[in-house]
Design an enzyme around this catalytic site. Structure first.
Site, PDB file in Angstrom:
ATOM      1  N   LYS A  11       0.831  -1.203   0.000  1.00 32.45           N
ATOM      2  CA  LYS A  11       0.000   0.000   0.000  1.00 32.45           C
ATOM      3  C   LYS A  11       0.875   1.266   0.000  1.00 32.45           C
ATOM      4  CE  LYS A  11      -3.905  -2.289   2.292  1.00 32.45           C
ATOM      5  NZ  LYS A  11      -4.904  -2.181   3.384  1.00 32.45           N
ATOM      6  N   TYR A  51     -12.141  -2.088  -3.953  1.00 31.42           N
ATOM      7  CA  TYR A  51     -12.663  -2.331  -2.596  1.00 31.42           C
ATOM      8  C   TYR A  51     -14.195  -2.270  -2.548  1.00 31.42           C
ATOM      9  CZ  TYR A  51      -8.221  -2.439   0.029  1.00 31.42           C
ATOM     10  OH  TYR A  51      -7.000  -2.789   0.568  1.00 31.42           O
ATOM     11  N   ASN A 114      -1.960   0.127   6.775  1.00 32.10           N
ATOM     12  CA  ASN A 114      -1.424  -1.123   7.308  1.00 32.10           C
ATOM     13  C   ASN A 114      -0.552  -1.879   6.314  1.00 32.10           C
ATOM     14  OD1 ASN A 114      -3.465  -1.972   5.691  1.00 32.10           O
ATOM     15  ND2 ASN A 114      -4.633  -3.041   7.276  1.00 32.10           N
ATOM     16  N   HIS A 117      -2.017  -5.547   1.530  1.00 33.13           N
ATOM     17  CA  HIS A 117      -3.317  -6.191   1.307  1.00 33.13           C
ATOM     18  C   HIS A 117      -3.061  -7.637   0.930  1.00 33.13           C
ATOM     19  CE1 HIS A 117      -7.307  -7.067  -0.346  1.00 33.13           C
ATOM     20  NE2 HIS A 117      -6.650  -7.673  -1.314  1.00 33.13           N
ATOM     21  N   GLU A 128      -9.390 -10.383  -7.722  1.00 30.03           N
ATOM     22  CA  GLU A 128      -8.367  -9.351  -7.481  1.00 30.03           C
ATOM     23  C   GLU A 128      -7.151  -9.539  -8.392  1.00 30.03           C
ATOM     24  OE1 GLU A 128      -7.720  -9.481  -3.259  1.00 30.03           O
ATOM     25  OE2 GLU A 128      -9.704  -8.648  -2.824  1.00 30.03           O
TER      26      GLU A 128
HETATM   27  P1  DAT Z   1      -7.812  -6.878   5.579  1.00 32.13           P
HETATM   28  O1  DAT Z   1      -7.013  -5.875   4.781  1.00 32.13           O
HETATM   29  O2  DAT Z   1      -7.026  -7.391   6.762  1.00 32.13           O
HETATM   30  O3  DAT Z   1      -8.395  -7.974   4.740  1.00 32.13           O
HETATM   31  P2  DAT Z   1     -10.528  -5.757   5.694  1.00 32.13           P
HETATM   32  O4  DAT Z   1     -10.772  -6.496   4.423  1.00 32.13           O
HETATM   33  O5  DAT Z   1     -11.464  -5.965   6.817  1.00 32.13           O
HETATM   34  O6  DAT Z   1      -9.040  -6.081   6.248  1.00 32.13           O
HETATM   35  O7  DAT Z   1     -10.470  -4.183   5.418  1.00 32.13           O
HETATM   36  C1  DAT Z   1      -9.831  -3.702   4.246  1.00 32.13           C
HETATM   37  C2  DAT Z   1      -8.980  -2.521   4.616  1.00 32.13           C
HETATM   38  O8  DAT Z   1      -9.828  -1.459   5.077  1.00 32.13           O
HETATM   39  C3  DAT Z   1      -7.989  -2.752   5.751  1.00 32.13           C
HETATM   40  O9  DAT Z   1      -6.770  -3.330   5.312  1.00 32.13           O
HETATM   41  C4  DAT Z   1      -7.779  -1.367   6.262  1.00 32.13           C
HETATM   42  C5  DAT Z   1      -9.163  -0.732   6.113  1.00 32.13           C
HETATM   43  N1  DAT Z   1      -9.929  -0.853   7.356  1.00 32.13           N
HETATM   44  C6  DAT Z   1     -10.542  -1.954   7.847  1.00 32.13           C
HETATM   45  N2  DAT Z   1     -11.151  -1.711   9.003  1.00 32.13           N
HETATM   46  C7  DAT Z   1     -10.925  -0.396   9.267  1.00 32.13           C
HETATM   47  C8  DAT Z   1     -11.284   0.472  10.322  1.00 32.13           C
HETATM   48  N3  DAT Z   1     -12.036   0.047  11.348  1.00 32.13           N
HETATM   49  N4  DAT Z   1     -10.871   1.763  10.252  1.00 32.13           N
HETATM   50  C9  DAT Z   1     -10.136   2.213   9.214  1.00 32.13           C
HETATM   51  N5  DAT Z   1      -9.754   1.443   8.177  1.00 32.13           N
HETATM   52  C10 DAT Z   1     -10.137   0.152   8.205  1.00 32.13           C
HETATM   53 MG    MG Z   2      -9.822  -7.894   3.244  1.00 29.68          MG
END
Ligand code: DAT
Ligand code: MG
Length: 142
Positions: A11, A51, A114, A117, A128
């Site tokens: 990212k 997304y 973070n 991905h 994807e």
């Molecule tokens: P992951 O990337 O671990 O699969 P996810 O699919 O639940 O997690 O969410 C996609 C992305 O969205 C994640 O990498 C960072 C962002 N995200 C998720 N939960 C969030 C939150 N509570 N606040 C801010 N950003 C968030």
């Molecule tokens: Mg995810």
């Protein structure tokens, strides 16, 4: 165990902080093979499309603005159980909850920024990977 492919992204925070090589090392040391890779800068509309499953979530605007804020690296990883293996190497979404030795524990700045991905299922991996790569751009190594 089945040989799978999964899609990972480095990212904008990872590219910005010069972590591309170190992130790739985590995946390679974890036994996954890089079979395709490119750097690109998503538009806001492209980040929204990538997304789309999160479009009803409260963080969708913040997430897609962030993902379009700078260059990213898209990577196809191949190996036995690659989808789960990649997520294990990445660690939990929130770096505060990520296990020691994972990419997110080591590098992530916050739940949003973070660093990486990884696809979460065979269906999302297929979607994807096709979002970023054609079959011609993937070099099977198994
Ligand atoms: P992951 O990337 O671990 O699969 P996810 O699919 O639940 O997690 O969410 C996609 C992305 O969205 C994640 O990498 C960072 C962002 N995200 C998720 N939960 C969030 C939150 N509570 N606040 C801010 N950003 C968030
Ligand atoms: Mg995810």
């Amino acid at each position: 165990m089945p040989v799978e492919r999964t899609l990972s992204l480095i990212k904008p925070d990872g590219v910005e902080r010069n972590l591309i090589g170190q992130v790739l090392s985590f995946f390679e040391k974890g036994g996954l093979k890089i079979v395709a890779m490119k750097m690109l800068h998503l538009t806001k509309a492209q980040a929204e499309e990538f997304y789309i499953v999160h479009k009803e979530r409260p963080f969708y605007q913040e997430l897609t603005e962030y993902m379009a804020s700078g260059p990213i690296v898209a990577i196809v990883l191949e190996g036995e159980n690659a989808i789960a293996k990649c997520r294990e190497i990445m660690g939990a979404t929130d770096p505060a909850e990520a296990a020691e030795g994972t990419i997110r524990k080591t590098f992530a700045l916050s739940k949003g920024e973070n660093t990486v991905h990884g696809s979460d299922s065979p269906e999302s991996a297929a979607r994807e990977i096709a979002f970023f790569f054609s079959e011609l751009e993937i070099c099977p190594r198994s």
